[in-house]
Design a protein around this motif. Structure first.
Motif, PDB file in Angstrom:
ATOM      1  N   UNK A   1       0.844  -1.205   0.000  1.00  0.00           N
ATOM      2  CA  UNK A   1       0.000   0.000   0.000  1.00  0.00           C
ATOM      3  C   UNK A   1       0.874   1.248   0.000  1.00  0.00           C
ATOM      4  N   UNK A   2       1.958   1.204   0.787  1.00  0.00           N
ATOM      5  CA  UNK A   2       2.868   2.351   0.835  1.00  0.00           C
ATOM      6  C   UNK A   2       3.457   2.641  -0.539  1.00  0.00           C
ATOM      7  N   UNK A   3       3.678   1.570  -1.319  1.00  0.00           N
ATOM      8  CA  UNK A   3       4.271   1.757  -2.646  1.00  0.00           C
ATOM      9  C   UNK A   3       3.225   2.168  -3.671  1.00  0.00           C
TER      10      UNK A   3
ATOM     11  N   UNK B   1       9.011   5.530   1.661  1.00  0.00           N
ATOM     12  CA  UNK B   1       8.863   5.665   3.115  1.00  0.00           C
ATOM     13  C   UNK B   1       9.980   4.906   3.836  1.00  0.00           C
ATOM     14  N   UNK B   2      10.368   5.399   5.019  1.00  0.00           N
ATOM     15  CA  UNK B   2      11.477   4.762   5.737  1.00  0.00           C
ATOM     16  C   UNK B   2      11.121   3.343   6.170  1.00  0.00           C
ATOM     17  N   UNK B   3       9.828   3.075   6.352  1.00  0.00           N
ATOM     18  CA  UNK B   3       9.420   1.695   6.648  1.00  0.00           C
ATOM     19  C   UNK B   3       9.827   0.773   5.499  1.00  0.00           C
TER      20      UNK B   3
ATOM     21  N   UNK C   1       9.364   2.752  13.837  1.00  0.00           N
ATOM     22  CA  UNK C   1       9.533   3.915  14.700  1.00  0.00           C
ATOM     23  C   UNK C   1       9.766   5.186  13.879  1.00  0.00           C
ATOM     24  N   UNK C   2      10.486   5.060  12.763  1.00  0.00           N
ATOM     25  CA  UNK C   2      10.701   6.229  11.902  1.00  0.00           C
ATOM     26  C   UNK C   2       9.364   6.777  11.414  1.00  0.00           C
ATOM     27  N   UNK C   3       8.438   5.877  11.032  1.00  0.00           N
ATOM     28  CA  UNK C   3       7.109   6.314  10.592  1.00  0.00           C
ATOM     29  C   UNK C   3       6.377   7.021  11.733  1.00  0.00           C
ATOM     30  N   UNK C   4       6.467   6.437  12.926  1.00  0.00           N
ATOM     31  CA  UNK C   4       5.728   6.990  14.066  1.00  0.00           C
ATOM     32  C   UNK C   4       6.242   8.379  14.424  1.00  0.00           C
ATOM     33  N   UNK C   5       7.574   8.542  14.429  1.00  0.00           N
ATOM     34  CA  UNK C   5       8.132   9.860  14.764  1.00  0.00           C
ATOM     35  C   UNK C   5       7.644  10.909  13.782  1.00  0.00           C
TER      36      UNK C   5
END
Lengths: 333, 560
Positions: B111-113, B204-206, B276-280
């Motif tokens: 989905x992110x892609x 996205x970093x994820x 965590x990168x997404x959450x921040x």
């Protein structure tokens, strides 16, 4: 133990490695505390200061190449320092002085045997002189074990098929402990000791005392381990009494009972002087020679119904100790 | 890709409706068991890993309960050895390795892609069933006598142990293939199925984290398979590879084992960092500081992870020269780890920080991973490691990284994407209470273990000298607080499934692309192939509608 002792990070140090080790440990410790407080303090400050408020938007993120390079490069300096100090310490840990006294250490499930330069042995306890470099030459007879003496800050694995070494020089007299630090399993069920109490044995029970004695007592100790132990009134143990003491000290009781019950190995009760059936179907009389051979080459003549799992005690027992064990088994006839 | 689906003739009547919510696009248990939808496969993985986590957690509570008092508390030594082995093996192979990549990666990554599915949907389903088969072998080993070797299966103990080592290693061997296939699928998906406009600098970093993880899975896992195959051959056929009495070398096993299992540490932690990168970003309402540095540090960790296996063997009898080289290389790991920690902290600066439960987990990750990382410095420093090696200090260190890091990331991601996956909101205040118990309980368990470890308490001990009793007792009390936290969390999630309010498409107001579709997503993810015109964290470029679709009024109602 009072509460300040409880919070201390390291136990008392009793070897020449101790002061340097503790210094480096606490250096990393306080450096970590400072970095932790710095990073997490900053994060908490930001979380409070920039908490979500109505009408206030986040600022788009910019770049700061200098800062990014700084926090990539600055740790390198610290890491090089740590590596250097750690390696220097490791070099001294692995470089025994040429005049170090060798003690041969043999590990097996789940006991330790220490052989001193004069051929004497102790089991599950080791005695060393103060202020003299001592080198342990370690091997294992079955699986991996590890010799770990926290007070000396040393540790080394015992590996089957090779020798490994560690060395230290004690700086205090008194008693401390060694442990097995490499997992090596446990007995399937508790073992009943000579005192009638059932105890679990395994990796966790494979430790014992380290006695550090003044150099003036060292010769006396060495002579003592070749002789039969003495009663409180000074008379020597009879061979059978000494054998009974070795039965526990050498961990024979882990596998052999003296009350007729079969454990990992056959019981010692009522066997001396009788015939036993062997795995190959033949019968042999249990006499002095059979017992002696069964201790030194345990898998040569295995009793029917048992597995050939006993380690050899070749080199772990002196002839007089073998005689004492035979005398004890005879006394159980 | 989506364009092909549009060109294709109208779908068959029993095929899922591409525009219906994926949960109801087709009906019946069979439609789930045979689904090729990455989202359903992700959900099935999520259920499986949650069950594994529950089982591993129960074993952890048993370990702590046994250690409450010296000597026997509730079980014998032989049972204890099986319990701690199963705790480790289940947590590592059945929970933590598949947790984030296979469960959340499967669901979120395509989905992110802006893709309709992963590159190989059938392979994806196959990897799930391989996981199930592997898990069955592992569970079989438990009922057939269990394993008492520790999760590391060190020889020659494992080749001489009478416990069911072969069944367990076979299970782990099979699980490895599941891991390899998932990794392969993700690599191809990331390379080939990005929506128009999704270039590498907008990833996205994820996704970057998943990419690094996948590379390790594909390259390192075969080595574990070979090692376990050799172990089984030695045990069953008597080949002398590791057993010294057969002419083998026991230290060789450790080299082989850690050549996989150290990179595997990064299979475990990099996905946690990725979440965590997404959450921040989402909860600070701004782009992650040093985006490129964080992306590259994931790849850096993946690479360095292959070069440091020898630091598990500083006391093992490997040569002094190797020991020195491995210590030096190990130090380098601190650099990319530090870069991430500094960048996350800098992300908070001038943000608009919203302390939701997922954000609390992200901040917990920052705190606990920093402790985990700093205590790694003690273990990387050669002389200091010698005393700490194989003590509880090491146990505490890797739990701070694995549980304080990965599990906190997993829980943060679970709650963050919960509305996306289920379409339901959960009770935020109750979730915060469960976070409090988990955070406090976790620290109580493992701070005590740091202290007893550096004071000389060896690991994997059934019994201990009285000196260590206060630490063990404290650690056990902490485990109960931790357990309460997890049970509250389970209650919160079950309550949400049964009675949770319907979620708006973007309940967090995130600029991430996975929120640009409905929650839960439709079967084909997007009604038409999205065209990406900004980065996933460009809050200043995102429209108000994108950020808050139906929020915040709906959400506030459930909060109060």
């Amino acid at each position: 133990m009072n509460s300040t002792d409880l919070m201390k990070q390291l136990p008392a140090q009793w070897s020449t490695f101790g002061p340097g080790y503790d210094w480096l440990f606490y250096f990393i410790y306080w450096m970590s505390v400072a970095l932790f407080v710095g990073i997490i303090g900053t994060a908490i400050f930001f979380v409070v200061k920039y908490r979500r408020r109505p009408g206030v938007k986040a600022e788009p993120t910019g770049h700061n190449l200098v800062m990014e390079l700084a926090w990539t490069v600055a740790p390198v300096i610290l890491l090089v320092l740590l590596f250097h100090w750690g390696f220097a310490g490791y070099v001294s840990l692995t470089s025994p002085p040429p005049d170090a006294m060798d003690i041969r250490v043999r590990a097996r499930k789940w006991s330790w045997d220490f052989e001193y330069p004069n051929g004497g042995h102790t089991a599950n306890s080791v005695t060393i002189p103060i202020n003299r470099p001592v080198r342990f030459v370690i091997s294992s007879e079955d699986v991996l074990h590890a010799m770990f003496i926290p007070a000396f800050r040393v540790k080394r694995d015992a590996v089957p098929g090779m020798y490994s070494t560690l060395w230290f020089q004690a700086t205090h007299t008194g008693d401390t402990r060694f442990y097995c630090a490499e997992y090596c399993g446990a007995a399937d069920a508790p073992v009943i000791g000579a005192d009638g109490v059932a105890r679990e044995t395994g990796h966790f029970s494979m430790g014992g005392p380290v006695h550090i004695i003044p150099q003036s007592q060292w010769q006396e100790f060495l002579v003592g381990i070749l002789r039969a132990p003495t009663h409180a009134n000074g008379t020597e143990f009879t061979p059978a009494e000494w054998g009974e003491q070795l039965y526990t000290a050498q961990n024979c009781n882990t596998c052999h009972s003296v009350n007729g019950s079969a454990m990992t190995g056959p019981t010692w009760q009522h066997i001396f002087g009788h015939d036993v059936a062997l795995a190959d179907g033949s019968h042999v009389p249990v006499d002095e020679n059979y017992v002696r051979r069964s201790i030194l080459e345990p898998n040569a003549q295995v009793v029917q119904g048992f597995n050939p799992v006993m380690p050899s005690y070749q080199g772990s027992l002196t002839d007089r100790q073998l005689d004492a064990l035979i005398a004890y088994i005879r006394s159980l006839r | 890709m989506a364009t092909e689906a549009e060109i294709a003739p109208s779908h068959h009547h029993d095929e899922p409706d591409p525009n219906a919510n994926y949960l109801i696009a087709s009906k019946g248990v069979w439609s789930w068991l045979t689904t090729l939808d990455h989202k359903r496969i992700g959900v099935m993985y999520l259920i499986s890993v949650t069950l594994a986590f529950f089982m591993g957690g129960m074993f952890a509570l048993l370990i702590r309960l046994e250690l409450l008092t010296p000597g026997r508390t509730i079980m014998g030594a032989a049972t204890y050895n099986r319990v701690f082995t199963l705790h480790g093996a289940i947590m590592v192979f059945l929970f933590i390795i598949p947790s984030i990549p296979a469960a959340m990666g499967n669901f979120i990554l395509p989905i992110m892609l802006g893709a309709k599915d992963v590159a190989f949907p059938r392979l994806n389903l196959m990897s799930f069933y391989i996981y199930v088969i592997g898990a069955i072998f592992c569970l079989f080993s438990i009922v057939s006598g269990a394993v008492d070797t520790g999760w590391t299966f060190y020889t020659p103990y494992s080749t001489t142990s009478s416990s069911s080592v072969v069944s367990m290693t076979l299970g782990v061997f099979i699980l490895g293939f599941s891991s390899i296939l998932t990794g392969l699928n993700f690599i191809v998906t990331i390379h080939k199925l990005r929506a128009p406009g999704m270039h590498w600098r907008r990833l996205p970093l994820f996704v970057w984290g998943m990419y690094a993880t996948s590379v390790i899975q594909v390259l390192a896992t075969p080595v574990l398979a070979i090692t376990l195959a050799l172990l089984a051959m030695e045990k069953v056929l008597g080949l002398g590879i590791f057993d010294a009495s057969l002419g083998g070398d026991p230290v060789l096993f450790q080299h082989f084992f850690w050549f996989y299992s150290h990179p595997a540490v990064y299979i475990m932690i990099v996905p946690g960092m990725a979440i965590v990168s997404e959450l921040f970003a989402t909860f600070s309402r701004r782009a992650v500081f040093g985006y490129f540095a964080i992306a590259m540090s994931s790849l850096g960790l993946a690479l360095l992870g292959f070069l440091v296996w020898g630091h598990h063997m500083f006391t093992s009898g490997q040569s002094e020269f190797s020991t020195m080289v491995f210590s030096g290389l190990t130090m380098l790991v601190a650099i990319p780890s530090g870069v991430k920690v500094f960048n996350w902290t800098a992300t908070l600066y001038k943000g608009s920080i919203w302390l939701t439960t997922p954000m609390l987990y992200a901040l917990s990750f920052l705190v606990l991973f920093t402790i985990g990382g700093l205590t790694g410095l003690f273990l990387g420093t050669l002389s200091v490691d010698i005393h700490l090696h194989d003590t509880y200090f090491v146990v505490a260190h890797f739990h701070y990284v694995m549980m304080g890091g990965t599990v906190m990331g997993f829980l943060g991601g679970l709650l963050y994407w919960w509305p996306k996956i289920t379409g339901k909101l959960y009770n935020e205040p109750a979730a915060k209470v469960s976070w409090g118990f988990i955070f406090v309980g976790f620290n109580a368990v493992f701070i005590a273990q740091f202290i007893m470890g550096s004071r000389g308490m060896p690991r994997r001990y059934y019994d201990y000298v009285p000196e260590f009793r206060p630490y063990h007792a404290f650690s056990t009390y902490g485990s109960w607080v931790l357990a309460v936290g997890f049970f509250i969390l389970a209650g919160v999630l079950i309550q949400s499934l049964l009675k949770g309010a319907k979620s708006p498409p973007n309940p967090w107001g995130s600029a991430g692309f996975e929120w640009n579709t409905s929650s839960p997503p439709i079967y084909s993810n997007f009604a038409e192939t999205p065209v990406i015109t900004r980065g996933p964290y460009d809050y200043h470029e995102a429209t108000e509608e994108e950020l808050f679709d139906g929020f915040p009024e709906d959400f506030k109602k459930t909060e109060s």
